[in-house]
Write an enzyme that holds these catalytic residues in place. Structure first.
Site, mmCIF file in Angstrom:
data_model
loop_
_atom_site.group_PDB
_atom_site.id
_atom_site.type_symbol
_atom_site.label_atom_id
_atom_site.label_comp_id
_atom_site.label_asym_id
_atom_site.label_seq_id
_atom_site.Cartn_x
_atom_site.Cartn_y
_atom_site.Cartn_z
ATOM 1 N N ARG A 49 1.060 9.851 -14.056
ATOM 2 C CA ARG A 49 1.113 8.576 -14.791
ATOM 3 C C ARG A 49 1.251 8.825 -16.306
ATOM 4 N NH1 ARG A 49 -3.509 4.875 -16.277
ATOM 5 N NH2 ARG A 49 -2.499 3.011 -17.076
ATOM 6 N N HIS A 53 4.428 7.428 -18.365
ATOM 7 C CA HIS A 53 4.260 6.468 -19.467
ATOM 8 C C HIS A 53 4.744 7.052 -20.798
ATOM 9 C CE1 HIS A 53 1.465 3.134 -17.789
ATOM 10 N NE2 HIS A 53 2.234 3.626 -16.841
ATOM 11 N N HIS A 178 3.860 5.477 -6.491
ATOM 12 C CA HIS A 178 2.678 4.774 -5.981
ATOM 13 C C HIS A 178 2.248 5.218 -4.580
ATOM 14 C CE1 HIS A 178 2.943 1.384 -9.186
ATOM 15 N NE2 HIS A 178 2.647 2.564 -9.681
ATOM 16 N N TRP A 194 -2.845 2.878 -2.855
ATOM 17 C CA TRP A 194 -1.738 2.270 -2.102
ATOM 18 C C TRP A 194 -1.677 2.822 -0.674
ATOM 19 C CZ3 TRP A 194 -1.412 3.602 -7.265
ATOM 20 C CH2 TRP A 194 -1.032 2.586 -8.147
#
Ligand code: HEM
Length: 280
Positions: A49, A53, A178, A194
């Site tokens: 992540r 990002h 995810h 998830w």
């Protein structure tokens, strides 16, 4: 070649010579298991992540943003609400930076995510070094460039088309990403994983997407969807991969074909993490 380009070229060549990237890979692998870092005790997902990002702010029109610069070290970018929690990932990597001072933070963040993905089952992604850290926050992209989980296909396409991706790449990246990790209420206000195997890369996200019935969670929190037992979750944007006709086409392919997902995800992820950065 202009004088400035020549200088950059020399800086990169010098930086690259001083770093043993294989050793960095090994050292990152050593720190992936962290008991006490959420219920799964593995920082692979948060490292992915962080890298996504840092790269996902890229704008192809003016080549601003992107992983080059590691500008999320500065408050101006870190304080974007979408980046909540990512100071934790940066802190974990600080020990690697101390051990290998010549590697740039921007290279380290991307390489660490490749190591994390390999550890979680994806084939090795070849790493191209050469990102240079920004010296101050003047190169931070404006906030608001990352996708908003509460929005829909329109926002998703705006964000990913701005970087230069197509619908197939969007589906591979979002659904592949995810499969891993979870939402942390204390970071973003969303909660839950998830899939049942959040430390293993696979097409499980796509299987869950179609096999479960996703119902709106009844709680005093942000709008998200859960399965009947409230064990797993989907963000509003995740369900767009099922409900938008063009996204759905690719989601159905990935649900059936794990190898295709692995290969398409790897290609799109390498592209994402190299946006706006070219070797001179
Ligand atoms: C529409 C696009 C996307 C949205 C709205 C979105 C949103 C989110 C949110 C809200 C979280 C929860 C963070 C937390 O609370 O800890 C999250 C986690 C995560 N996202 Fe995304 N994301 C998107 C695309 C992607 C992409 C493209 C990737 C990677 C290629 C990715 C990888 C991850 C990973 C690995 C986590 C788990 C982090 C952890 O366990 O700490 N996401 N995402």
């Amino acid at each position: 070649m202009s004088k400035r380009l020549l200088e950059i070229n020399q800086q990169i060549a010098c930086q690259n010579k001083l770093v043993d990237y294989e050793k960095v890979r090994q050292d990152v692998k050593q720190i992936l298991k962290q008991e006490g870092h959420d219920e799964y005790g593995h920082i692979g997902p948060i490292l992915v992540r962080l890298a996504w990002h840092s790269a996902g702010t890229y704008n192809k029109l003016d080549q601003s943003g992107g992983s080059n610069g590691a500008t999320m070290r500065y408050q101006k970018e870190l304080s974007d609400p979408e980046n909540n929690g990512l100071q934790v990932a940066q802190k974990y990597l600080e020990q690697i930076k101390q051990k290998h001072p010549a590697i740039s933070y921007s290279d380290l963040w991307i390489l660490a995510s490749y190591v994390a993905l390999e550890d979680m089952g994806l084939p090795r992604i070849e790493f191209v070094p050469g990102r240079i850290d920004a010296l101050d926050d003047s190169k931070c992209p404006p906030q608001g460039r990352l996708p908003d989980p509460s929005k829909d296909r329109v926002n998703m396409r705006q964000v990913f088309y701005r970087m230069g991706f197509n619908d197939q790449e969007i589906v591979a990246l979002v659904g592949g990403g995810h499969t891993l990790g979870k939402c942390h209420k204390e970071y973003t206000g969303y909660e839950g994983p998830w899939t049942e195997e959040p430390i293993k890369f696979s097409n499980l996200f796509f299987q869950e997407l179609f096999n479960e019935e996703w119902i709106e969670k009844k709680w005093d929190g942000k709008k998200q969807f859960v399965d009947k037992e409230d064990k797993q979750m989907m963000l509003p944007t995740d369900l767009e991969l099922r409900d938008d006709p063009e996204f759905r086409k690719y989601s159905l392919i990935y649900k059936e074909d794990n190898d295709r997902l692995c290969s398409d995800f790897s290609k799109a992820y390498k592209k994402l993490t190299e946006l706006g950065f070219r070797q001179f």
